[in-house]
Design an enzyme around this catalytic site. Structure first.
Site, PDB file in Angstrom:
ATOM      1  N   ARG A  34       0.817  -1.221   0.000  1.00  0.00           N
ATOM      2  CA  ARG A  34       0.000   0.000   0.000  1.00  0.00           C
ATOM      3  C   ARG A  34       0.847   1.265   0.000  1.00  0.00           C
ATOM      4  O   ARG A  34       0.450   2.290  -0.558  1.00  0.00           O
ATOM      5  CB  ARG A  34      -0.912   0.015   1.214  1.00  0.00           C
ATOM      6  CG  ARG A  34      -2.104  -0.895   1.019  1.00  0.00           C
ATOM      7  CD  ARG A  34      -3.021  -0.813   2.207  1.00  0.00           C
ATOM      8  NE  ARG A  34      -4.281  -1.467   1.890  1.00  0.00           N
ATOM      9  CZ  ARG A  34      -5.138  -1.891   2.790  1.00  0.00           C
ATOM     10  NH1 ARG A  34      -4.891  -1.716   4.077  1.00  0.00           N
ATOM     11  NH2 ARG A  34      -6.263  -2.457   2.413  1.00  0.00           N
ATOM     12  N   LYS A 191     -15.747 -18.813   3.260  1.00  0.00           N
ATOM     13  CA  LYS A 191     -17.194 -18.821   3.476  1.00  0.00           C
ATOM     14  C   LYS A 191     -18.026 -18.212   2.366  1.00  0.00           C
ATOM     15  O   LYS A 191     -17.736 -17.127   1.891  1.00  0.00           O
ATOM     16  CB  LYS A 191     -17.501 -18.049   4.759  1.00  0.00           C
ATOM     17  CG  LYS A 191     -17.111 -18.787   6.003  1.00  0.00           C
ATOM     18  CD  LYS A 191     -17.593 -18.012   7.191  1.00  0.00           C
ATOM     19  CE  LYS A 191     -17.394 -18.805   8.470  1.00  0.00           C
ATOM     20  NZ  LYS A 191     -17.558 -17.904   9.614  1.00  0.00           N
ATOM     21  N   GLY A 344      -6.464  -9.568   0.806  1.00  0.00           N
ATOM     22  CA  GLY A 344      -5.231  -9.927   1.525  1.00  0.00           C
ATOM     23  C   GLY A 344      -4.684 -11.303   1.186  1.00  0.00           C
ATOM     24  O   GLY A 344      -3.511 -11.454   0.841  1.00  0.00           O
ATOM     25  N   GLY A 367     -11.465  -4.921   1.919  1.00  0.00           N
ATOM     26  CA  GLY A 367     -12.914  -4.732   1.999  1.00  0.00           C
ATOM     27  C   GLY A 367     -13.451  -3.863   0.866  1.00  0.00           C
ATOM     28  O   GLY A 367     -14.534  -4.118   0.334  1.00  0.00           O
TER      29      GLY A 367
HETATM   30  C1  3PG Z   1      -8.319  -2.352   5.061  1.00  0.00           C
HETATM   31  O1  3PG Z   1      -7.281  -2.799   5.571  1.00  0.00           O
HETATM   32  O2  3PG Z   1      -9.118  -3.080   4.428  1.00  0.00           O
HETATM   33  C2  3PG Z   1      -8.566  -0.878   5.107  1.00  0.00           C
HETATM   34  O3  3PG Z   1      -7.439  -0.194   5.526  1.00  0.00           O
HETATM   35  C3  3PG Z   1      -9.771  -0.549   5.932  1.00  0.00           C
HETATM   36  O4  3PG Z   1      -9.554  -0.869   7.276  1.00  0.00           O
HETATM   37  P1  3PG Z   1     -10.801  -1.093   8.241  1.00  0.00           P
HETATM   38  O5  3PG Z   1     -11.432  -2.399   7.854  1.00  0.00           O
HETATM   39  O6  3PG Z   1     -10.236  -1.109   9.645  1.00  0.00           O
HETATM   40  O7  3PG Z   1     -11.765   0.047   8.032  1.00  0.00           O
END
Ligand code: 3PG
Length: 390
Positions: A34, A191, A344, A367
């Protein structure tokens, strides 16, 4: 939307929201993906002569108190090394920051500020008052409607999308809105329940959907086969059947595994054996796709025009159950398709099999990437559009 690249930033106070939420162990950054992706934006603003303030969250600290574990200090240090000049980390910034033109500073973790999480208007106005131009570049946090990703966009003198955010949206748009066909998606992971919306949205767009991991187990069970002791979700059999029916109605293919790798337990050294998909016994767990299935899927990937990849198809952390993911990773790398990978676990697989520079686009979103694939509008992007009057 207004793009950062359209603006003259010389001498301006520019507040850039990045997603610098990177894994840190014992003070050491363990993945700079990132940071690497954010660096060109920061450099561009600096080179344009802006007074650059970079703001980000790191982890999920409690608001209203300092938490050393969640400090951006290692990130500021890393940035200083990359920029060849020390980067100050500013702890107290809500009432203004002195920054020189051409200087870059990092503002301490915005999630330590009271009101960040609930998109507090007073806090958003404080962020807005720090700058002449606010640049939203944090694609990875664009799915969060928080003060530094969403609220500030309403109040900043000028609000723009940064190059990383634009690049992510362009790549995802190219993959999903104007794809070269066949469009093939690989959706895997443990899942169905966490990826149901994604499966439902993608099945309306793709030509082929490959499912893997625990998700595939639920689909295998839905097709009437025993999955033995495998991880699967009995409550979601109907949902899986509906995805298959929707696919059939649209003429999309959801190829099922013909063979699988099973073991008596979930562990690195459990004895692995290859079974036809209809021969899985009680007490056996499916931990990977089998070699014939991997070959079938790799052939589809080779013929695809676009590949969207989220999730490993087996327990690739254990080498004995990583072959399927490895074969697919190489198929993606070798294919001429426009390919995009995100999430991830997927990035860990991309790294493990050394194909990072052969994937057309690697998303920085976890996310946010999933929500985009679900067909949701990301709140930060919606705010930028509203601001641009579109
Ligand atoms: C992530 O790692 O997906 C983003 O940085 C968002 O983080 P968060 O899920 O804690 O909002």
């Amino acid at each position: 939307v207004t793009r950062m690249s359209d603006l003259d930033l010389r001498g301006k106070r520019v507040l850039i929201r990045e997603d610098l939420n990177v894994p840190i162990e014992n003070g050491r950054i363990t993945s700079t993906q990132r940071l690497d992706a954010s660096l060109p934006t920061i450099k561009a603003a600096r080179d344009a002569g802006a007074k650059v303030m970079v703001i980000s969250h790191l982890g999920r600290p409690k608001e209203g108190q300092f938490d050393a574990e969640s400090s951006l200090a290692p990130v500021a240090k890393w940035l200083g090394e990359q920029l060849g000049t020390p980067v100050r980390l500013i702890a107290d910034y809500l009432d203004g920051v002195d920054v020189a033109a051409g200087e870059v500073v990092v503002l301490e973790n915005c999630r330590m500020n009271v009101g960040e999480g609930k998109d507090d208007e007073a806090l958003a106005k404080k962020y807005a008052a720090l700058c002449d131009v606010f640049v939203m570049d944090a694609f990875g946090t664009a799915h969060r409607a928080q003060a530094s990703t969403h609220g500030v966009i309403k109040f900043a003198p000028v609000a723009a999308a940064g190059p990383l955010l634009c690049g992510e949206l362009d790549a995802l748009g190219k993959a999903l809105e104007q794809p070269a066909h066949p469009l093939l998606a690989i959706v895997a992971g443990s899942k169905v329940s966490t990826k149901l919306m994604l499966l439902e949205n993608l099945i309306g767009k793709v030509d082929q959907l490959i499912v893997g991991g625990g998700i595939a187990n639920t689909f295998i069970a839905a097709a009437g086969h025993s999955v033995g002791n495998s991880l699967y979700e009995p409550d979601l059999l109907a949902a899986a059947k509906k995805v298959l029916a929707d696919a059939k109605r649209r003429g999309a293919e959801v190829p099922m595994p013909v063979d699988v790798v099973v073991a008596p337990e979930f562990s690195a050294h459990a004895p692995a054996s290859i079974k036809a998909v209809d021969e899985v016994k009680d007490g056996e767990m499916i931990l990977d796709i089998g070699p014939q299935t991997a070959k079938l899927y790799a052939d589809l990937i080779a013929k695809a025009g676009t590949v969207v990849w989220n999730g490993p198809v087996g327990v690739f952390e254990f080498d004995a159950f990583g072959k399927g993911t490895e074969v697919l990773a190489h198929a993606v790398a070798d294919s001429k398709a426009f390919s995009i990978a995100g999430g991830g676990d997927t990035l860990a697989a991309v790294d493990k099999y050394g194909i990072a520079d052969k994937v057309s686009y690697i998303s920085t979103g976890g996310g946010a990437f999933l929500e985009f694939l679900e067909g949701k509008e990301l709140p930060a992007v919606a705010a930028l559009k509203a601001r641009a009057g579109k």
